[in-house]
Design an enzyme around this catalytic site. Structure first.
Site, PDB file in Angstrom:
ATOM      1  N   ARG A 200       0.917  -1.081   0.009  1.00  0.00           N
ATOM      2  CA  ARG A 200      -0.045  -0.025   0.025  1.00  0.00           C
ATOM      3  C   ARG A 200       1.057   1.190  -0.065  1.00  0.00           C
ATOM      4  O   ARG A 200       1.781   1.214   0.700  1.00  0.00           O
ATOM      5  CB  ARG A 200      -1.000   0.159   0.986  1.00  0.00           C
ATOM      6  CG  ARG A 200      -2.148  -0.875   1.201  1.00  0.00           C
ATOM      7  CD  ARG A 200      -3.104  -0.592   0.119  1.00  0.00           C
ATOM      8  NE  ARG A 200      -4.180  -1.337   0.105  1.00  0.00           N
ATOM      9  CZ  ARG A 200      -4.465  -2.321  -0.759  1.00  0.00           C
ATOM     10  NH1 ARG A 200      -3.682  -2.696  -1.651  1.00  0.00           N
ATOM     11  NH2 ARG A 200      -5.587  -2.941  -0.843  1.00  0.00           N
TER      12      ARG A 200
ATOM     13  N   GLU B 299      -2.693   8.092  -4.949  1.00  0.00           N
ATOM     14  CA  GLU B 299      -3.413   7.405  -5.776  1.00  0.00           C
ATOM     15  C   GLU B 299      -4.959   8.258  -5.800  1.00  0.00           C
ATOM     16  O   GLU B 299      -5.403   8.359  -4.651  1.00  0.00           O
ATOM     17  CB  GLU B 299      -3.628   5.916  -5.484  1.00  0.00           C
ATOM     18  CG  GLU B 299      -2.285   5.066  -5.826  1.00  0.00           C
ATOM     19  CD  GLU B 299      -2.491   3.739  -5.428  1.00  0.00           C
ATOM     20  OE1 GLU B 299      -3.404   3.256  -5.237  1.00  0.00           O
ATOM     21  OE2 GLU B 299      -1.503   3.127  -4.849  1.00  0.00           O
TER      22      GLU B 299
ATOM     23  N   HIS C 129      -0.467   0.954  -9.738  1.00  0.00           N
ATOM     24  CA  HIS C 129      -1.444  -0.038  -8.931  1.00  0.00           C
ATOM     25  C   HIS C 129      -2.347  -1.071  -9.737  1.00  0.00           C
ATOM     26  O   HIS C 129      -3.406  -1.288  -9.816  1.00  0.00           O
ATOM     27  CB  HIS C 129      -2.517   0.587  -8.127  1.00  0.00           C
ATOM     28  CG  HIS C 129      -3.019  -0.124  -6.870  1.00  0.00           C
ATOM     29  ND1 HIS C 129      -3.408   0.411  -5.640  1.00  0.00           N
ATOM     30  CD2 HIS C 129      -2.972  -1.443  -6.550  1.00  0.00           C
ATOM     31  CE1 HIS C 129      -3.659  -0.440  -4.672  1.00  0.00           C
ATOM     32  NE2 HIS C 129      -3.344  -1.418  -5.277  1.00  0.00           N
TER      33      HIS C 129
END
Length: 312
Positions: free
Chosen positions: A232, A261, A279
């Protein structure tokens, strides 16, 4: 009105997966905030299940507007933005897609590592510019180095298994040692970073892991070290990473996740010793289909009274 169970989906789904789920459930697909608010206003009293992803989650306020909600599923393994206390207080069942995209993520992690260490991004650019190898510093080996893994869950263990094929020595840090694991355990991220050549972050998101990889850890990794993050974005301090890459405090990095993000990480743009992907480590046709199939297994198990397949 449909006799199918009403389902709110608040993550993006491909058309074929909308059709697959819609054949079994009354599908309300609302992947943006405006659509979600409209669906909840119109159908909130009827919604019995929600499908989301960990980085999107669902808010406690939205849960409160769904009085008949009994199941919340995350398509992938992460669930850091689910209001777990509120869900459990109401007895709402939670489940995820643990294990469905592990191979894809582990493959991507090794790809980022090899491409970063072997400087493939720079080599591609130089080759297109007509530069021959004699004018380029030799990139390093990947094989035979020390690999540190932050977060030795199922994905971390699959990364380790792949790394063993490259004759790497493997160490890891978790909150506690894993039973039956042959790899060397380190009791802190800092100690792991001091030991390893390459540090791969496969840790989950959330407050407990925020900025675990900070300026001190990056300095410990050192000027020959490389960082890979497929966990993450919140686990890595972006400002510290930008400084470390810019000043040569580490040799390079390959990251699939970042704090900003879905906006690009502005502090990192333009750094030639960084490889970025948006991602997508867990995204492949195979992984996405497996995740959708797992959601259906979880939902069907719950509504049939058997229970979900992979509870959180």
């Amino acid at each position: 009105m449909s006799d199918k169970i009403p389902l709110l989906v608040i993550n993006t789904l491909l058309p074929q997966h909308q059709a697959q789920i819609g054949a079994l459930y009354e599908l309300h697909h609302a992947p943006d905030d405006k659509d979600r608010a409209a669906v909840i206003a119109a159908h909130g009293a009827r919604i019995r299940a929600v499908l989301t992803i960990g980085v999107t989650g669902i808010s406690e306020a939205e849960v409160a507007q769904l009085p008949n909600l009994e199941l919340v599923c995350c398509l992938g393994a992460g669930f850091e933005r689910l209001p777990m206390a509120a869900l459990r207080a109401r007895g709402i069942v939670t489940a995820n897609g643990a294990g469905t995209n592990d191979d894809s993520v582990a493959d991507h992690a090794l790809g980022l590592l090899i491409a970063s260490v072997r400087e493939m991004r720079k080599l591609d650019r130089l080759c297109r510019e007509g530069v021959w190898r004699d004018a380029i510093a030799q990139p390093r080996n990947v094989s035979g180095k020390k690999l540190g893994i932050l977060g030795l869950g199922t994905i971390g263990q699959k990364i380790a298994r792949r790394a063993q094929a490259f004759d790497m020595e493997i160490g890891y840090h978790n909150r506690s040692p894993r039973a039956g694991v042959p790899h060397r355990y380190f009791d802190s991220v800092l100690a792991l970073a001091q030991w390893c050549d390459f540090l791969v972050c496969a840790a989950p998101g959330g407050p407990a892991t925020r900025h675990l990889i900070d300026a001190q850890v990056l300095r410990a990794l050192g000027p020959d070290g490389f960082l890979v993050n497929i966990g993450r974005g919140s686990t890595v301090d972006t400002e510290a990473l930008a400084h470390a890459l810019r000043e040569g405090l580490i040799a390079g990095a390959g990251i699939d996740v970042y704090e900003s993000e879905p906006q690009r990480p502005e502090l990192l743009i333009g750094l030639d010793n960084l490889l970025l992907t948006p991602h997508v480590a867990g995204w492949s046709p195979e992984a996405t289909q497996a995740s959708v199939d797992r959601f259906l297994a979880n939902a069907q198990g719950h509504f049939a009274g058997r229970g979900v397949v992979s509870p959180i």
